[in-house]
Design an enzyme around this catalytic site. Structure first.
Site, short mmCIF file in Angstrom:
data_model
loop_
_atom_site.label_atom_id
_atom_site.label_comp_id
_atom_site.label_asym_id
_atom_site.label_seq_id
_atom_site.Cartn_x
_atom_site.Cartn_y
_atom_site.Cartn_z
N ASP A 166 -9.64 2.63 1.97
CA ASP A 166 -9.74 2.15 3.36
C ASP A 166 -10.35 3.26 4.23
O ASP A 166 -11.12 2.98 5.16
CB ASP A 166 -8.35 1.79 3.91
CG ASP A 166 -7.85 0.45 3.40
OD1 ASP A 166 -8.68 -0.40 3.02
OD2 ASP A 166 -6.62 0.25 3.37
N LYS A 204 0.81 -1.23 0.00
CA LYS A 204 0.00 0.00 0.00
C LYS A 204 0.85 1.28 0.00
O LYS A 204 0.48 2.27 -0.64
CB LYS A 204 -0.94 0.01 1.20
CG LYS A 204 -2.03 -1.04 1.14
CD LYS A 204 -2.97 -0.94 2.33
CE LYS A 204 -3.98 -2.08 2.30
NZ LYS A 204 -5.00 -1.95 3.35
P1 NAP Z 1 0.66 -2.85 11.13
O1 NAP Z 1 1.08 -1.69 10.29
O2 NAP Z 1 1.54 -4.05 11.22
O3 NAP Z 1 0.39 -2.30 12.64
C1 NAP Z 1 0.12 -3.19 13.69
C2 NAP Z 1 -0.31 -2.40 14.93
O4 NAP Z 1 -0.64 -3.33 15.97
C3 NAP Z 1 0.77 -1.47 15.48
O5 NAP Z 1 0.16 -0.34 16.04
C4 NAP Z 1 1.41 -2.36 16.55
O6 NAP Z 1 2.05 -1.64 17.57
C5 NAP Z 1 0.18 -3.04 17.10
N1 NAP Z 1 0.55 -4.26 17.82
C6 NAP Z 1 0.93 -5.44 17.28
N2 NAP Z 1 1.21 -6.35 18.26
C7 NAP Z 1 1.00 -5.70 19.44
C8 NAP Z 1 1.11 -6.09 20.80
N3 NAP Z 1 1.50 -7.33 21.16
N4 NAP Z 1 0.80 -5.19 21.76
C9 NAP Z 1 0.40 -3.93 21.41
N5 NAP Z 1 0.27 -3.51 20.14
C10 NAP Z 1 0.58 -4.38 19.16
O7 NAP Z 1 -0.77 -3.43 10.68
P2 NAP Z 1 -1.97 -2.61 9.97
O8 NAP Z 1 -1.85 -2.72 8.51
O9 NAP Z 1 -2.05 -1.26 10.58
O10 NAP Z 1 -3.23 -3.53 10.39
C11 NAP Z 1 -3.70 -3.61 11.72
C12 NAP Z 1 -4.91 -4.53 11.76
O11 NAP Z 1 -5.97 -3.96 10.99
C13 NAP Z 1 -4.64 -5.91 11.17
O12 NAP Z 1 -5.20 -6.87 12.02
C14 NAP Z 1 -5.37 -5.89 9.83
O13 NAP Z 1 -5.85 -7.17 9.47
C15 NAP Z 1 -6.54 -4.95 10.13
N6 NAP Z 1 -7.06 -4.26 8.92
C16 NAP Z 1 -8.39 -4.39 8.62
C17 NAP Z 1 -8.90 -3.76 7.49
C18 NAP Z 1 -10.36 -3.90 7.14
O14 NAP Z 1 -10.73 -3.67 5.98
N7 NAP Z 1 -11.23 -4.24 8.08
C19 NAP Z 1 -8.07 -2.97 6.68
C20 NAP Z 1 -6.71 -2.84 7.03
C21 NAP Z 1 -6.22 -3.51 8.15
P3 NAP Z 1 3.63 -1.33 17.49
O15 NAP Z 1 3.77 -0.13 16.61
O16 NAP Z 1 4.03 -1.08 18.90
O17 NAP Z 1 4.28 -2.55 16.90
#
Ligand code: NAP
Length: 279
Positions: free
Chosen positions: A107, A70
Site C-alpha cells: 500500500d 492487514k
Molecule cells: P479506518 O482504519 O477505519 O480509518 C477510517 C478513518 O476515517 C479514521 O481516521 C476515521 O477517524 C475517519 N473517519 C471516519 N468517519 C469519519 C467522520 N464521520 N468524520 C471524520 N473522520 C471520519 O479505515 P482505513 O483502512 O484507514 O481506510 C480509509 C479509507 O481509505 C477507506 O475509504 C478505504 O476504502 C480507503 N483505502 C484505499 C486504498 C487504495 O488502494 N486506494 C487502500 C486502503 C484504504 P476516527 O479515527 O476519528 O474514527
C-alpha cells in the site's frame, strides 16, 4: 482456462466480495496469457492463523490481505519486510521455497507511485487527514520520500497522537477543527479518511487557503471523483484519485506470484472503472 499446473494466489478478507483485486489480477493474467488464477477467499479473523499455516501446504503462491486482516496477520509472518515492521501491517504475502511466509506492505509503494508523477519534485509540506490503517501507510510513504513537514489531522485526535508515536519526531498533530486553516503553503493534501466514500458523508473542508498549484490526493476510489477531488479540480488543483494506488499496490505481488511485472494501462483503468460506482 487454467491447467493442472496453474499458479494460484488470491485475496483474503472478511468480507471480501467488494474487493476489486480479483478483477485487477484477472485482467493481467488474461492480458499476458499466464496459466494462473487469482481468487477471493473469505476468511474470518479467528481462522486467519490456521489459514496462514495452510497456505504453503495448499500450493498457493501467496495472497493479498484486506480488512480486517492487514494488522492481524503480522505475528504469523516468518519474514516481514522493513515496511511491514515500520507500520505493523501487511497486505501482500508470497511463499518462499522453504514454505515460509514473506510479508510486504505494498500500500505504501502503491500510494507513492500513484502520486509521484504529480508532485513535480515538490516535497515541502503535506497535510494528511485520517489516522486509520491507510493513513499510517500514507504517512510512512511521505516520510520515506522526504517530505519536510507532515501535518496529521484526525477527528479523534488521540488516534493521530498514537500514530505520531509510530514515527517519532516526523509528524505534527493538529486538531480536526484546524483542517482548513493548515492548508496554507501546503504542497500536498491527502484524504485518508473514509469521508467521501459512497455511503459516507462528504469531507467537510474549505480549500481557500490551499495554493492553487498544489496536489490533492484522495485514496478513496468508490466513487472515483470524490466531492473533495471535484472541489479541488474546480479551483485548478492537481487531483489524484485512489484507483491508481489500488493498481500500483498490486504490482509487486503479481510479480512474485506470476513471474512478471505487469503494466498499468488505460485499458486496465477502464476495465476496473466499469466495476466502480460513478458517485
Ligand atoms: P479506518 O482504519 O477505519 O480509518 C477510517 C478513518 O476515517 C479514521 O481516521 C476515521 O477517524 C475517519 N473517519 C471516519 N468517519 C469519519 C467522520 N464521520 N468524520 C471524520 N473522520 C471520519 O479505515 P482505513 O483502512 O484507514 O481506510 C480509509 C479509507 O481509505 C477507506 O475509504 C478505504 O476504502 C480507503 N483505502 C484505499 C486504498 C487504495 O488502494 N486506494 C487502500 C486502503 C484504504 P476516527 O479515527 O476519528 O474514527
Amino acid at each position: 482456462m487454467v491447467s493442472g499446473t496453474a499458479k494460484v494466489a488470491g485475496v483474503i478478507g472478511w468480507p471480501v466480495a467488494h474487493s476489486l483485486s480479483p478483477r485487477l489480477h484477472g485482467y493481467w493474467l488474461e492480458e499476458y496469457r499466464i496459466d494462473g488464477a487469482y481468487i477471493p477467499m473469505p476468511v474470518r479473523p479467528d481462522d486467519l492463523q490456521a489459514v496462514m499455516r495452510a497456505l504453503p501446504k495448499m500450493g498457493l503462491r501467496g495472497c493479498n490481505l484486506t480488512l480486517p486482516h492487514k494488522e492481524l496477520v503480522v505475528p504469523f509472518l516468518d519474514h516481514p519486510d522493513e515496511d511491514v515492521k515500520a507500520i505493523g501491517a501487511a497486505n501482500t504475502i508470497y511463499i518462499g521455497q522453504d514454505g515460509s511466509l514473506h510479508g510486504m506492505n505494498t500500500d505504501v509503494y502503491g500510494f507513492m507511485r500513484n502520486i509521484e508523477p504529480h508532485l513535480a519534485g515538490r516535497r515541502g509540506k503535506a497535510v494528511v487527514l485520517g489516522a486509520g490503517g491507510a493513513a499510517r501507510g500514507v504517512c510512512y510513504g511521505l516520510i520515506k520520500e522526504g517530505f519536510g513537514e507532515i501535518i496529521l489531522i484526525n477527528r479523534t485526535q488521540a488516534r493521530a497522537e498514537a500514530l505520531r508515536e509510530y514515527f517519532p519526531g516526523r509528524l505534527l498533530v493538529r486538531p480536526w477543527k484546524d483542517r482548513s486553516s493548515v492548508l496554507e503553503g501546503c504542497d500536498l493534501l491527502v484524504n485518508a479518511t473514509s469521508l467521501g466514500m459512497a455511503g459516507h458523508d462528504p469531507l467537510d473542508i474549505a480549500l481557500d487557503a490551499l495554493p492553487k498549484d498544489s496536489a490533492v490526493a484522495d485514496i478513496i476510489y468508490t466513487p472515483l471523483h470524490t466531492p473533495l477531488l471535484v472541489a479541488a479540480k474546480d479551483r485548478g488543483n492537481i487531483v489524484i484519485d485512489g484507483l491508481g494506488m489500488l493498481i500500483h499496490q498490486a504490482i509487486p505481488g503479481f510479480k512474485h506470484w506470476f513471474g512478471m511485472t505487469p503494466e498499468v494501462t488505460p485499458g486496465l483503468r477502464d476495465y476496473l472503472l466499469k466495476a466502480v460506482p460513478k458517485a
